[in-house]
Structure formats: C-alpha cells, structure tokens
Design a protein around this motif. Structure first.
Motif, mmCIF file in Angstrom:
data_model
loop_
_atom_site.group_PDB
_atom_site.id
_atom_site.type_symbol
_atom_site.label_atom_id
_atom_site.label_comp_id
_atom_site.label_asym_id
_atom_site.label_seq_id
_atom_site.Cartn_x
_atom_site.Cartn_y
_atom_site.Cartn_z
ATOM 1 N N LEU A 72 0.569 -1.493 0.078
ATOM 2 C CA LEU A 72 0.171 0.169 -0.099
ATOM 3 C C LEU A 72 0.469 0.997 0.152
ATOM 4 C CD1 LEU A 72 -2.914 -1.122 2.751
ATOM 5 C CD2 LEU A 72 -2.831 -1.012 -0.421
ATOM 6 N N LEU A 73 1.488 1.597 0.610
ATOM 7 C CA LEU A 73 2.453 2.316 1.008
ATOM 8 C C LEU A 73 3.523 2.812 -0.147
ATOM 9 C CD1 LEU A 73 4.034 2.018 4.266
ATOM 10 C CD2 LEU A 73 2.714 3.669 3.622
ATOM 11 N N ASN A 74 3.616 1.401 -1.311
ATOM 12 C CA ASN A 74 4.898 1.795 -2.809
ATOM 13 C C ASN A 74 3.355 2.575 -3.619
ATOM 14 O OD1 ASN A 74 7.350 0.463 -1.575
ATOM 15 N ND2 ASN A 74 6.112 -2.008 -2.379
ATOM 16 N N ILE A 75 2.369 1.861 -2.916
ATOM 17 C CA ILE A 75 1.558 2.354 -4.005
ATOM 18 C C ILE A 75 1.208 4.162 -3.971
ATOM 19 C CG2 ILE A 75 -1.061 2.840 -4.684
ATOM 20 C CD1 ILE A 75 -1.490 0.111 -4.347
ATOM 21 N N ARG A 76 1.179 4.300 -2.229
ATOM 22 C CA ARG A 76 1.046 5.781 -2.483
ATOM 23 C C ARG A 76 1.952 6.587 -2.762
ATOM 24 N NH1 ARG A 76 0.228 10.321 -1.370
ATOM 25 N NH2 ARG A 76 -0.608 11.416 0.526
ATOM 26 N N ASN A 77 3.150 5.957 -2.636
ATOM 27 C CA ASN A 77 4.935 6.728 -3.392
ATOM 28 C C ASN A 77 4.671 6.378 -5.156
ATOM 29 O OD1 ASN A 77 4.812 7.474 -0.294
ATOM 30 N ND2 ASN A 77 6.065 5.704 -0.101
ATOM 31 N N HIS A 78 3.785 5.782 -5.367
ATOM 32 C CA HIS A 78 3.852 6.313 -6.574
ATOM 33 C C HIS A 78 5.447 5.279 -7.372
ATOM 34 C CE1 HIS A 78 1.156 8.534 -8.055
ATOM 35 N NE2 HIS A 78 1.672 9.832 -7.681
ATOM 36 N N LYS A 79 5.545 3.993 -7.070
ATOM 37 C CA LYS A 79 6.422 2.958 -7.105
ATOM 38 C C LYS A 79 5.996 2.153 -7.330
ATOM 39 C CE LYS A 79 9.765 4.096 -3.135
ATOM 40 N NZ LYS A 79 10.212 3.859 -2.064
ATOM 41 N N ILE A 80 4.445 1.634 -7.988
ATOM 42 C CA ILE A 80 3.792 1.109 -9.001
ATOM 43 C C ILE A 80 3.097 1.340 -9.999
ATOM 44 C CG2 ILE A 80 2.358 -1.001 -8.880
ATOM 45 C CD1 ILE A 80 2.662 -1.149 -5.834
ATOM 46 N N GLU A 81 3.378 1.413 -10.912
ATOM 47 C CA GLU A 81 3.010 2.056 -12.593
ATOM 48 C C GLU A 81 1.607 1.694 -12.499
ATOM 49 O OE1 GLU A 81 5.004 3.863 -13.960
ATOM 50 O OE2 GLU A 81 6.032 3.094 -13.796
ATOM 51 N N TYR A 82 0.704 2.597 -12.946
ATOM 52 C CA TYR A 82 -0.232 2.881 -13.285
ATOM 53 C C TYR A 82 -0.905 1.104 -13.735
ATOM 54 C CZ TYR A 82 -5.344 3.934 -14.364
ATOM 55 O OH TYR A 82 -6.799 4.097 -15.039
ATOM 56 N N ASP A 83 -1.306 1.171 -14.874
ATOM 57 C CA ASP A 83 -1.323 -0.628 -15.919
ATOM 58 C C ASP A 83 -0.836 -1.990 -15.098
ATOM 59 O OD1 ASP A 83 -1.812 1.345 -18.047
ATOM 60 O OD2 ASP A 83 0.049 0.988 -19.609
ATOM 61 N N GLU A 84 -0.409 -1.993 -14.284
ATOM 62 C CA GLU A 84 0.437 -2.817 -13.473
ATOM 63 C C GLU A 84 -0.321 -2.912 -12.176
ATOM 64 O OE1 GLU A 84 3.847 -4.694 -10.572
ATOM 65 O OE2 GLU A 84 3.703 -2.541 -11.483
ATOM 66 N N ILE A 86 -3.440 -1.415 -12.479
ATOM 67 C CA ILE A 86 -4.589 -1.409 -12.435
ATOM 68 C C ILE A 86 -5.460 -3.076 -12.625
ATOM 69 C CG2 ILE A 86 -6.685 -2.064 -14.625
ATOM 70 C CD1 ILE A 86 -6.416 1.063 -12.269
ATOM 71 N N ASP A 87 -4.134 -4.066 -13.675
ATOM 72 C CA ASP A 87 -4.181 -5.268 -13.366
ATOM 73 C C ASP A 87 -4.323 -5.992 -12.395
ATOM 74 O OD1 ASP A 87 -4.312 -4.687 -16.280
ATOM 75 O OD2 ASP A 87 -1.996 -5.302 -16.386
ATOM 76 N N TYR A 88 -3.392 -5.504 -11.137
ATOM 77 C CA TYR A 88 -3.952 -5.960 -9.507
ATOM 78 C C TYR A 88 -4.993 -6.071 -8.954
ATOM 79 C CZ TYR A 88 -2.816 -6.987 -4.775
ATOM 80 O OH TYR A 88 -2.795 -7.661 -3.672
ATOM 81 N N ILE A 89 -5.851 -4.535 -9.317
ATOM 82 C CA ILE A 89 -7.034 -4.407 -8.928
ATOM 83 C C ILE A 89 -7.742 -5.055 -9.741
ATOM 84 C CG2 ILE A 89 -8.423 -2.881 -8.439
ATOM 85 C CD1 ILE A 89 -6.517 -0.952 -7.462
ATOM 86 N N GLU A 90 -7.787 -5.739 -10.837
ATOM 87 C CA GLU A 90 -9.216 -6.378 -11.467
ATOM 88 C C GLU A 90 -8.820 -7.733 -10.825
ATOM 89 O OE1 GLU A 90 -7.634 -5.385 -16.029
ATOM 90 O OE2 GLU A 90 -9.454 -3.698 -15.483
#
Length: 130
Positions: A72-84, A86-90
């Motif tokens: 979650l912190l990696n998401i918050r800090n933009h360490k995960i790309e958007y497309d990756e 979105i795929d994870y959330i789907e």
C-alpha cells in the motif's frame, strides 16, 4: 438558446471544480500529475478491496494492515505503475466476486441487532465518561 435545467448543474459543477482547484494540495497534485493517477486514492481503493476480500472469506475486519502495508505504501509513493496496478485491482476484484459467491455474509442485516449493539456501545462509552 438558454436551457435553464442544463445551465444550473453546469454552473454548479464549474464552481465545485474551481473550489477544488483553489483548495487542492499542490504537492499532491503535482506528484499525481507526473504519474497520471491519484496515488492516495488508489492506495485506499486497493486497501478496501483487500478488506472486502478478507470479509468475504470470513477472515474478519482487519483494521491493522500488516501483510499489505508495504504494498500500500508503494502505491502511495508511486512505486507501482498505473497499468500494473489496474491489472492487480482487476484480479483482486475477480477474487472478491468469487469469494462473495461462497461467503457466509447474510444478504440482509438484522436491523434490531445492529441498533441494540449500537445502543450498548454508546452506554459503555457514557459509563467511561461519567
């Protein structure tokens, strides 16, 4: 032509946008602009999907995020790309839909039970104050 029913909501939307624009956090806005997604929003969306999946699987309501905190912190800090992301959330959304099919969560809540529980909680809180 003047269309009053169309004009009023448009003006309200424009006013709300201008208010948001004036009051937004400039640092957060710039950070999100560079990465093309709102990291705080996506972090909370991911957390809510995780929590919903835990509930559907009967694992309870886990407020303390230990196993997914770093993610979650990696998401918050933009360490995960958007497309990756979105795929994870789907993928998690599909897992959630499957878990709901076998979930023990009732379709309807017992309103009386919930109201009585709330009253008891409030009584206990008042005892601590007075």
């Amino acid at each position: 032509t003047y269309h009053q029913t169309g004009s009023t909501p448009h003006c309200l939307d424009y006013k709300n946008y201008k208010d948001w624009e004036k009051n937004r956090n400039p640092i957060r806005y710039e950070s999100n602009l560079n990465k093309n997604y709102d990291s705080k929003n996506m972090m909370h969306c991911t957390r809510l999907i995780h929590m919903g999946l835990e509930l559907a699987k009967g694992e309870g309501f886990n407020i303390e995020r230990t196993w997914d905190r770093e993610f979650l912190l990696n998401i918050r800090n933009h360490k995960i790309e958007y497309d990756e992301l979105i795929d994870y959330i789907e993928q998690k959304h599909q897992e959630f839909n499957e878990a709901i099919k076998t979930s023990q969560i009732k379709e309807k809540i017992d309103v009386d039970f919930v109201n009585n529980l709330l009253i008891e909680i409030r009584k206990e809180q008042l005892k601590k104050i007075f």
